[in-house]
Scaffold this motif. Structure first.
Motif, mmCIF file in Angstrom:
data_model
loop_
_atom_site.group_PDB
_atom_site.id
_atom_site.type_symbol
_atom_site.label_atom_id
_atom_site.label_comp_id
_atom_site.label_asym_id
_atom_site.label_seq_id
_atom_site.Cartn_x
_atom_site.Cartn_y
_atom_site.Cartn_z
ATOM 1 N N ASN A 144 0.804 -1.221 0.000
ATOM 2 C CA ASN A 144 0.000 0.000 0.000
ATOM 3 C C ASN A 144 0.840 1.277 0.000
ATOM 4 N N MET A 145 2.124 1.147 -0.321
ATOM 5 C CA MET A 145 2.980 2.328 -0.422
ATOM 6 C C MET A 145 3.069 2.717 -1.893
ATOM 7 N N PRO A 146 2.412 3.796 -2.306
ATOM 8 C CA PRO A 146 2.233 4.105 -3.730
ATOM 9 C C PRO A 146 3.516 4.378 -4.495
ATOM 10 N N ASN A 147 4.567 4.844 -3.825
ATOM 11 C CA ASN A 147 5.796 5.225 -4.521
ATOM 12 C C ASN A 147 6.921 4.214 -4.361
ATOM 13 N N VAL A 148 6.585 3.053 -3.872
ATOM 14 C CA VAL A 148 7.588 1.988 -3.730
ATOM 15 C C VAL A 148 7.378 0.951 -4.820
ATOM 16 N N GLU A 149 8.420 0.766 -5.643
ATOM 17 C CA GLU A 149 8.413 -0.301 -6.630
ATOM 18 C C GLU A 149 8.918 -1.566 -5.951
ATOM 19 N N VAL A 150 8.094 -2.593 -5.903
ATOM 20 C CA VAL A 150 8.431 -3.810 -5.158
ATOM 21 C C VAL A 150 8.809 -4.928 -6.117
ATOM 22 N N TYR A 151 9.988 -5.510 -5.885
ATOM 23 C CA TYR A 151 10.449 -6.654 -6.665
ATOM 24 C C TYR A 151 10.449 -7.863 -5.733
ATOM 25 N N GLY A 152 9.506 -8.767 -5.940
ATOM 26 C CA GLY A 152 9.404 -9.953 -5.093
ATOM 27 C C GLY A 152 10.207 -11.106 -5.658
ATOM 28 N N LEU A 153 11.016 -11.704 -4.807
ATOM 29 C CA LEU A 153 11.837 -12.842 -5.208
ATOM 30 C C LEU A 153 11.050 -14.124 -4.969
ATOM 31 N N GLY A 154 10.775 -14.854 -6.017
ATOM 32 C CA GLY A 154 10.006 -16.084 -5.880
ATOM 33 C C GLY A 154 10.853 -17.257 -5.440
ATOM 34 N N GLY A 155 10.304 -18.435 -5.562
ATOM 35 C CA GLY A 155 10.998 -19.650 -5.147
ATOM 36 C C GLY A 155 10.087 -20.543 -4.347
ATOM 37 N N ASN A 156 10.686 -21.393 -3.544
ATOM 38 C CA ASN A 156 9.923 -22.292 -2.682
ATOM 39 C C ASN A 156 9.512 -21.558 -1.408
ATOM 40 N N LEU A 157 8.220 -21.527 -1.112
ATOM 41 C CA LEU A 157 7.738 -20.814 0.069
ATOM 42 C C LEU A 157 7.866 -21.690 1.307
ATOM 43 N N LYS A 159 6.604 -22.040 4.769
ATOM 44 C CA LYS A 159 5.436 -21.532 5.486
ATOM 45 C C LYS A 159 5.760 -21.171 6.934
ATOM 46 N N VAL A 160 6.820 -21.745 7.462
ATOM 47 C CA VAL A 160 7.204 -21.422 8.839
ATOM 48 C C VAL A 160 7.841 -20.041 8.906
ATOM 49 N N SER A 161 8.835 -19.794 8.022
ATOM 50 C CA SER A 161 9.527 -18.502 8.020
ATOM 51 C C SER A 161 8.796 -17.461 7.184
ATOM 52 N N GLN A 162 7.794 -17.902 6.400
ATOM 53 C CA GLN A 162 7.041 -17.035 5.498
ATOM 54 C C GLN A 162 7.966 -16.306 4.527
ATOM 55 N N SER A 163 8.949 -17.046 4.012
ATOM 56 C CA SER A 163 9.888 -16.483 3.046
ATOM 57 C C SER A 163 10.140 -17.473 1.925
ATOM 58 N N PHE A 164 10.583 -16.939 0.786
ATOM 59 C CA PHE A 164 10.905 -17.755 -0.363
ATOM 60 C C PHE A 164 12.388 -18.085 -0.362
ATOM 61 N N GLY A 165 12.724 -19.273 -0.874
ATOM 62 C CA GLY A 165 14.120 -19.669 -0.943
ATOM 63 C C GLY A 165 14.335 -20.705 -2.021
ATOM 64 N N GLY A 166 15.599 -21.079 -2.217
ATOM 65 C CA GLY A 166 15.918 -22.104 -3.200
ATOM 66 C C GLY A 166 16.541 -21.547 -4.457
ATOM 67 N N PRO A 167 16.806 -22.396 -5.445
ATOM 68 C CA PRO A 167 17.495 -21.987 -6.678
ATOM 69 C C PRO A 167 16.801 -20.848 -7.414
ATOM 70 N N ALA A 168 15.478 -20.844 -7.460
ATOM 71 C CA ALA A 168 14.763 -19.786 -8.170
ATOM 72 C C ALA A 168 14.987 -18.427 -7.510
ATOM 73 N N THR A 169 15.056 -18.415 -6.187
ATOM 74 C CA THR A 169 15.298 -17.170 -5.456
ATOM 75 C C THR A 169 16.686 -16.636 -5.762
ATOM 76 N N VAL A 170 17.672 -17.525 -5.732
ATOM 77 C CA VAL A 170 19.052 -17.133 -6.020
ATOM 78 C C VAL A 170 19.178 -16.657 -7.463
ATOM 79 N N ALA A 171 18.531 -17.348 -8.390
ATOM 80 C CA ALA A 171 18.588 -16.966 -9.803
ATOM 81 C C ALA A 171 17.999 -15.575 -10.022
ATOM 82 N N ALA A 172 16.960 -15.245 -9.275
ATOM 83 C CA ALA A 172 16.327 -13.930 -9.419
ATOM 84 C C ALA A 172 17.249 -12.798 -8.968
ATOM 85 N N LEU A 173 18.216 -13.101 -8.127
ATOM 86 C CA LEU A 173 19.139 -12.090 -7.609
ATOM 87 C C LEU A 173 20.357 -11.877 -8.506
#
Length: 271
Positions: A144-157, A159-173
């Motif tokens: 909901n921040m109108p002037n923030v461009e958000v780039y979300g890193l995907g991957g394997n979610l 559910k405990v840490s509520q974060s994405f990780g794995g090869p796809a996440t690293v590749a996105a970086l």
């Protein structure tokens, strides 16, 4: 992890395997890619080395790399919702100070941590920013921040840490560059910054590589805890934001590694 490449002309197979064991013991987890790059050998060569060490019962093979940790040690440091509620006042004090490192018009990476989430929640609503994160709660906070461009890193979610990780996440970086990384940690010691899982460490290492300035958000309790997997050394940290529970010994440790420290007041009584 920054490391000089070791020429295979001067490193025997036996020596290389001993060094692989030492590196994995020190960090808790290593990827096959970083080991291959470190020793200047092929991925297949490293896989043969790992197979031998695993066969000898010295290491354990996991997805994408090798570890010396038992499976239970790679499950992380607890549910994110539980951690978010702990030390709320202390984390909020750190987060308010950390917002000063978020410069308007720059690219900032938010690590997956409860204090990093508090930073996102406390940012001025009209702030112009490019934000990068693999944290689902941080993504939600920035929606909901109108002037923030958000780039979300995907991957394997996770559910405990509520974060994405794995090869796809690293590749996105791989092709990104950011001005500032707000780095989280489960533990901080003379040996570096530690976290609870191999995938978390892998993502943190990649975030460190693409960042011009690394700001570690670590309340003083992190200096009295232990975690299993090393994410990076203290040498790569530019600044630590912590609270006044930091001991003189820990302050001296950070100074020895040329880490600047900002200490915020805490309402807690310290032991």
């Amino acid at each position: 992890m920054a490391a000089e490449t070791v020429s295979t002309r001067t490193t025997s197979t036996t020596d290389r395997r001993q060094q692989i064991l030492a590196m994995t013991t020190e960090q808790g987890f290593c990827t096959t890619v970083e080991l291959a790059n470190h020793f200047g050998v092929s991925d297949m060569t490293i896989r043969r080395d790992i197979q031998k060490l695993v066969g000898d019962g010295l290491l354990r093979s996991v997805h994408g790399g090798v570890t010396m940790l038992p499976a239970a040690a790679l499950e992380g440091s607890g549910d994110f919702r539980d951690r978010y509620g702990l030390e709320r006042d202390r984390k909020s004090a750190l987060a308010r100070e950390a917002t000063k490192f978020v410069n308007r018009g720059t690219a900032v990476a938010f690590d997956a941590g409860s204090t990093a989430l508090r930073v996102a929640e406390l940012l001025p609503r009209d702030l112009e920013l490019n934000a990068i994160t693999h944290s689902l709660p941080v993504l939600s906070a920035l929606l909901n921040m109108p002037n923030v461009e958000v780039y979300g890193l995907g991957g394997n979610l996770n559910k405990v840490s509520q974060s994405f990780g794995g090869p796809a996440t690293v590749a996105a970086l791989e092709h990104l560059r950011v001005h500032t990384l707000l780095l989280a940690a489960s533990s901080v010691s003379e040996h570096g910054v530690f976290c609870g899982t191999d995938l978390d460490a892998l993502t943190k290492r990649e975030l460190v590589k693409i960042s011009d300035r690394i700001v570690l958000l670590a309340d003083s309790t992190k200096f009295r805890r232990t975690a299993m997997v090393r994410a990076c050394s203290l040498e790569v940290i530019d600044h630590v934001v912590t609270d006044d529970g930091l001991t003189d010994e820990d302050a001296d440790m950070l100074a020895r590694h040329d880490v600047q420290v900002t200490v915020v007041a805490s309402s807690h009584e310290h032991r």
